[in-house]
Scaffold this motif. Sequence first.
Motif, PDB file in Angstrom:
ATOM      1  N   LYS A 188      87.918 -33.797  -3.184  1.00 50.34           N
ATOM      2  CA  LYS A 188      86.990 -33.257  -4.051  1.00 50.34           C
ATOM      3  C   LYS A 188      85.579 -32.986  -4.125  1.00 50.34           C
ATOM      4  O   LYS A 188      85.446 -32.063  -4.906  1.00 50.34           O
ATOM      5  CB  LYS A 188      86.881 -35.103  -5.183  1.00 50.34           C
ATOM      6  N   LYS A 189      85.250 -32.955  -2.929  1.00 50.70           N
ATOM      7  CA  LYS A 189      84.115 -32.000  -2.358  1.00 50.70           C
ATOM      8  C   LYS A 189      84.079 -30.723  -1.738  1.00 50.70           C
ATOM      9  O   LYS A 189      82.786 -30.548  -0.627  1.00 50.70           O
ATOM     10  CB  LYS A 189      83.031 -33.942  -1.565  1.00 50.70           C
ATOM     11  N   ASP A 190      85.417 -30.695  -2.209  1.00 53.37           N
ATOM     12  CA  ASP A 190      85.377 -29.291  -1.094  1.00 53.37           C
ATOM     13  C   ASP A 190      84.146 -28.055  -1.390  1.00 53.37           C
ATOM     14  O   ASP A 190      84.563 -28.022  -2.531  1.00 53.37           O
ATOM     15  CB  ASP A 190      87.219 -28.571  -1.414  1.00 53.37           C
ATOM     16  N   PRO A 191      84.183 -27.535  -0.273  1.00 58.37           N
ATOM     17  CA  PRO A 191      82.883 -26.698  -1.347  1.00 58.37           C
ATOM     18  C   PRO A 191      83.187 -25.348  -2.433  1.00 58.37           C
ATOM     19  O   PRO A 191      82.477 -25.344  -3.373  1.00 58.37           O
ATOM     20  CB  PRO A 191      81.811 -25.644  -0.112  1.00 58.37           C
ATOM     21  N   GLY A 192      84.025 -24.708  -1.894  1.00 57.28           N
ATOM     22  CA  GLY A 192      84.959 -23.721  -2.307  1.00 57.28           C
ATOM     23  C   GLY A 192      85.364 -24.447  -3.572  1.00 57.28           C
ATOM     24  O   GLY A 192      85.102 -24.291  -5.351  1.00 57.28           O
ATOM     25  N   ARG A 193      86.544 -25.518  -3.811  1.00 57.54           N
ATOM     26  CA  ARG A 193      86.548 -26.163  -5.223  1.00 57.54           C
ATOM     27  C   ARG A 193      85.002 -26.671  -5.978  1.00 57.54           C
ATOM     28  O   ARG A 193      85.681 -26.290  -7.816  1.00 57.54           O
ATOM     29  CB  ARG A 193      87.412 -27.264  -5.016  1.00 57.54           C
ATOM     30  N   THR A 194      84.419 -27.510  -5.594  1.00 57.92           N
ATOM     31  CA  THR A 194      83.044 -27.256  -5.699  1.00 57.92           C
ATOM     32  C   THR A 194      82.047 -26.167  -7.161  1.00 57.92           C
ATOM     33  O   THR A 194      81.422 -26.439  -8.213  1.00 57.92           O
ATOM     34  CB  THR A 194      82.279 -28.344  -5.060  1.00 57.92           C
ATOM     35  N   LEU A 195      81.688 -25.496  -5.891  1.00 52.07           N
ATOM     36  CA  LEU A 195      81.696 -24.464  -6.870  1.00 52.07           C
ATOM     37  C   LEU A 195      82.324 -23.510  -7.660  1.00 52.07           C
ATOM     38  O   LEU A 195      81.959 -23.428  -9.038  1.00 52.07           O
ATOM     39  CB  LEU A 195      81.695 -22.838  -5.615  1.00 52.07           C
ATOM     40  N   ARG A 196      83.579 -23.922  -8.151  1.00 55.47           N
ATOM     41  CA  ARG A 196      83.991 -23.164  -8.859  1.00 55.47           C
ATOM     42  C   ARG A 196      83.844 -24.374 -10.383  1.00 55.47           C
ATOM     43  O   ARG A 196      83.580 -23.986 -11.487  1.00 55.47           O
ATOM     44  CB  ARG A 196      85.785 -23.182  -8.932  1.00 55.47           C
ATOM     45  N   ARG A 197      83.908 -25.781  -9.520  1.00 49.81           N
ATOM     46  CA  ARG A 197      84.040 -26.486 -10.931  1.00 49.81           C
ATOM     47  C   ARG A 197      82.657 -26.239 -11.155  1.00 49.81           C
ATOM     48  O   ARG A 197      82.431 -26.348 -13.001  1.00 49.81           O
ATOM     49  CB  ARG A 197      84.215 -27.967 -11.015  1.00 49.81           C
ATOM     50  N   LEU A 198      81.410 -26.224 -11.102  1.00 49.47           N
ATOM     51  CA  LEU A 198      79.933 -25.534 -11.399  1.00 49.47           C
ATOM     52  C   LEU A 198      79.763 -24.968 -12.072  1.00 49.47           C
ATOM     53  O   LEU A 198      79.338 -24.779 -13.512  1.00 49.47           O
ATOM     54  CB  LEU A 198      79.423 -25.826 -10.205  1.00 49.47           C
ATOM     55  N   ASP A 199      80.740 -23.621 -12.063  1.00 50.28           N
ATOM     56  CA  ASP A 199      81.333 -22.240 -12.950  1.00 50.28           C
ATOM     57  C   ASP A 199      81.337 -22.640 -14.295  1.00 50.28           C
ATOM     58  O   ASP A 199      80.618 -22.483 -15.416  1.00 50.28           O
ATOM     59  CB  ASP A 199      82.036 -21.958 -12.595  1.00 50.28           C
ATOM     60  N   LYS A 200      82.433 -23.868 -14.359  1.00 51.59           N
ATOM     61  CA  LYS A 200      82.498 -24.268 -15.557  1.00 51.59           C
ATOM     62  C   LYS A 200      82.164 -25.145 -16.722  1.00 51.59           C
ATOM     63  O   LYS A 200      81.994 -24.767 -17.337  1.00 51.59           O
ATOM     64  CB  LYS A 200      84.312 -24.997 -15.418  1.00 51.59           C
ATOM     65  N   LEU A 201      81.736 -26.113 -15.372  1.00 54.16           N
ATOM     66  CA  LEU A 201      80.933 -27.041 -16.222  1.00 54.16           C
ATOM     67  C   LEU A 201      79.342 -26.608 -16.473  1.00 54.16           C
ATOM     68  O   LEU A 201      78.911 -26.675 -17.730  1.00 54.16           O
ATOM     69  CB  LEU A 201      80.431 -28.364 -15.456  1.00 54.16           C
ATOM     70  N   ARG A 202      78.613 -25.509 -15.710  1.00 56.58           N
ATOM     71  CA  ARG A 202      77.741 -24.732 -16.499  1.00 56.58           C
ATOM     72  C   ARG A 202      77.792 -23.817 -17.939  1.00 56.58           C
ATOM     73  O   ARG A 202      77.127 -23.833 -18.817  1.00 56.58           O
ATOM     74  CB  ARG A 202      77.640 -24.317 -15.222  1.00 56.58           C
ATOM     75  N   ALA A 203      79.440 -23.425 -18.191  1.00 57.99           N
ATOM     76  CA  ALA A 203      79.984 -22.862 -18.749  1.00 57.99           C
ATOM     77  C   ALA A 203      80.175 -24.083 -20.665  1.00 57.99           C
ATOM     78  O   ALA A 203      79.460 -23.335 -21.872  1.00 57.99           O
ATOM     79  CB  ALA A 203      81.053 -21.821 -18.420  1.00 57.99           C
ATOM     80  N   ASP A 204      80.672 -25.098 -20.544  1.00 63.33           N
ATOM     81  CA  ASP A 204      80.466 -25.503 -21.133  1.00 63.33           C
ATOM     82  C   ASP A 204      79.457 -26.432 -21.563  1.00 63.33           C
ATOM     83  O   ASP A 204      78.468 -26.673 -22.682  1.00 63.33           O
ATOM     84  CB  ASP A 204      81.175 -27.133 -20.331  1.00 63.33           C
ATOM     85  N   LEU A 205      78.329 -26.604 -20.466  1.00 64.46           N
ATOM     86  CA  LEU A 205      76.614 -27.049 -21.116  1.00 64.46           C
ATOM     87  C   LEU A 205      76.259 -25.381 -21.459  1.00 64.46           C
ATOM     88  O   LEU A 205      75.569 -26.530 -23.025  1.00 64.46           O
ATOM     89  CB  LEU A 205      76.207 -27.593 -19.493  1.00 64.46           C
ATOM     90  N   ARG A 206      76.673 -24.152 -21.435  1.00 60.50           N
ATOM     91  CA  ARG A 206      76.145 -23.452 -22.682  1.00 60.50           C
ATOM     92  C   ARG A 206      76.644 -23.331 -23.955  1.00 60.50           C
ATOM     93  O   ARG A 206      76.091 -23.384 -24.618  1.00 60.50           O
ATOM     94  CB  ARG A 206      76.432 -22.143 -22.067  1.00 60.50           C
ATOM     95  N   ALA A 207      77.993 -23.818 -23.444  1.00 57.34           N
ATOM     96  CA  ALA A 207      78.947 -23.985 -25.623  1.00 57.34           C
ATOM     97  C   ALA A 207      78.108 -25.034 -26.246  1.00 57.34           C
ATOM     98  O   ALA A 207      77.573 -25.012 -27.499  1.00 57.34           O
ATOM     99  CB  ALA A 207      80.310 -24.436 -25.235  1.00 57.34           C
ATOM    100  N   VAL A 208      77.849 -26.013 -25.172  1.00 52.21           N
ATOM    101  CA  VAL A 208      77.403 -27.361 -26.200  1.00 52.21           C
ATOM    102  C   VAL A 208      75.546 -26.863 -26.754  1.00 52.21           C
ATOM    103  O   VAL A 208      74.867 -27.179 -27.573  1.00 52.21           O
ATOM    104  CB  VAL A 208      77.210 -28.856 -25.271  1.00 52.21           C
ATOM    105  N   GLU A 209      74.966 -26.631 -25.853  1.00 51.40           N
ATOM    106  CA  GLU A 209      73.624 -26.496 -26.316  1.00 51.40           C
ATOM    107  C   GLU A 209      73.707 -25.173 -27.293  1.00 51.40           C
ATOM    108  O   GLU A 209      72.821 -25.571 -28.380  1.00 51.40           O
ATOM    109  CB  GLU A 209      72.990 -25.323 -25.017  1.00 51.40           C
ATOM    110  N   LYS A 210      74.817 -24.422 -27.804  1.00 48.50           N
ATOM    111  CA  LYS A 210      74.040 -23.012 -28.626  1.00 48.50           C
ATOM    112  C   LYS A 210      74.994 -24.421 -29.824  1.00 48.50           C
ATOM    113  O   LYS A 210      74.995 -24.136 -31.104  1.00 48.50           O
ATOM    114  CB  LYS A 210      75.641 -22.574 -28.269  1.00 48.50           C
TER     115      LYS A 210
END
Length: 465
Positions: A188-210
């Motif tokens: 769950k805390k593997d850095p590579g997976r975490t970076l990819r997860r963060l990219d998706k979460l930030r995209a979701d947050l931008r969509a909610v703000e829109k």
Amino acid sequence: MTIEITHTRREGTLIEGTSRGDGSAEILRLREYGRTQRQPFRWSRNLDCWYLPHSRDHATYTPSLERLAQRLREKGFEVTLTVDNADRRSFSEAEQEREEKAENRAERFGGYAASAAQSSEAAHRKSHEISERFAFGQPILVGHHSEGRARRDHARMDDAMRKSISESDRAAHWGGRAQAAANYQQFKKDPGRTLRRLDKLRADLRAVEKWQRGQSAKGFSRNPADPELEIEHQELAEEIAHWEKVIKDAEAEGFKVWSRADFKRGDFVLYRGTWYEVLRVNVKSVTIPHIHNGVGKRIVRATGNQYDDWTWTAPYDGVSGRKSAAEMQQPPQAPATEAQEPAEQSPAVKEPVPVGKPTAAATPAAWANWPDGMALVLIASKNSPRRRKRALWAMTRREAQAVCGDPRTSGRSYMLTWTDQPGTEGADWEWVEDNGSHAPVLTELGITPRREWTTAPQAPASEAA
């Protein structure tokens, strides 16, 4: 009796007030509920009520619960429905509970595996003890007074051996589940997976703000006044903050987060175990020669390849190293030369030792350098016979033992193995594409594999002497 249907993000969807045999179970087991409208309710002995799996920490699909309430009312039940999507727990609190449950599962499944292994060993020992009567091939004497006992012993042997095999399979099953639960936090805390997860979460947050600004996102629009948008915004912000802290902790332990600032055109990037020349630096990736050019090679330059017109993009979360063009020009023999310096200072042997007659003093020295010799790591797939063996990397025997012994390098349908005598390339084995799925394991073990095969050790000090 009143049946109460309640849903909160904190507790999920629960149904209380039912009793055995009242007719409600047939309705609750229908696969028509939940956010997917394909889930049944399940009974929980711990909660002593019905619950909807995977409903915690999520908003419910209210029409499915209204449909359930209507069906129960048609059966004569009195039903109340309460939905409160605002009652929730923080993401850190939920993640901590998931980690604790994973630890408990690992301990519980480990106990199951140990019990099954003991049972398998006991059954195997029992079968072996019975078989000692027939150790010298004693046949069943038909018509003899011992025939009945002999046939019963054969049946007992067969039953015990079948039980041993069954319990061994059960031990392997629970052992695998225990290992998966134990690795939950690590994966769950593997850095590579975490970076990819963060990219998706930030995209979701931008969509909610829109959506909150009344704009369209992801191809559709939502009502800006919907209170669910504010809850989603809070949840995404908490989750992003949690995983950003995980990345900061990894950086403090030595993990490198690569970005476009680390590369320029002409540099070389280590991607999936092969060095590629950087053709272009992008925001989230670097453009490199196509990975098909890297089959059987350790370094792939911009030109001189079979597929010079093809390119590939290597995302920064999959990068594991960088070198400049000047560093790549250095001769690869430099590390081996440094390793040979201590051997050159050792006194010369006056009388050579015959190859066919090793002395007692020479044997331990050869064994001490054996792990530094080269090995070829192969991938073997279940139920997939091939004419030639498939090779992924070349590395030292010590490194090959570490990689193949790691539980993360094997799955249900494949496993990694190694050999130091693979035969002839092209006839007995061939290089296959490395898809990078084991890059985190190699990085954690500090191993940089090669894609070229040689049987000579990398730094054989004894041979240099």
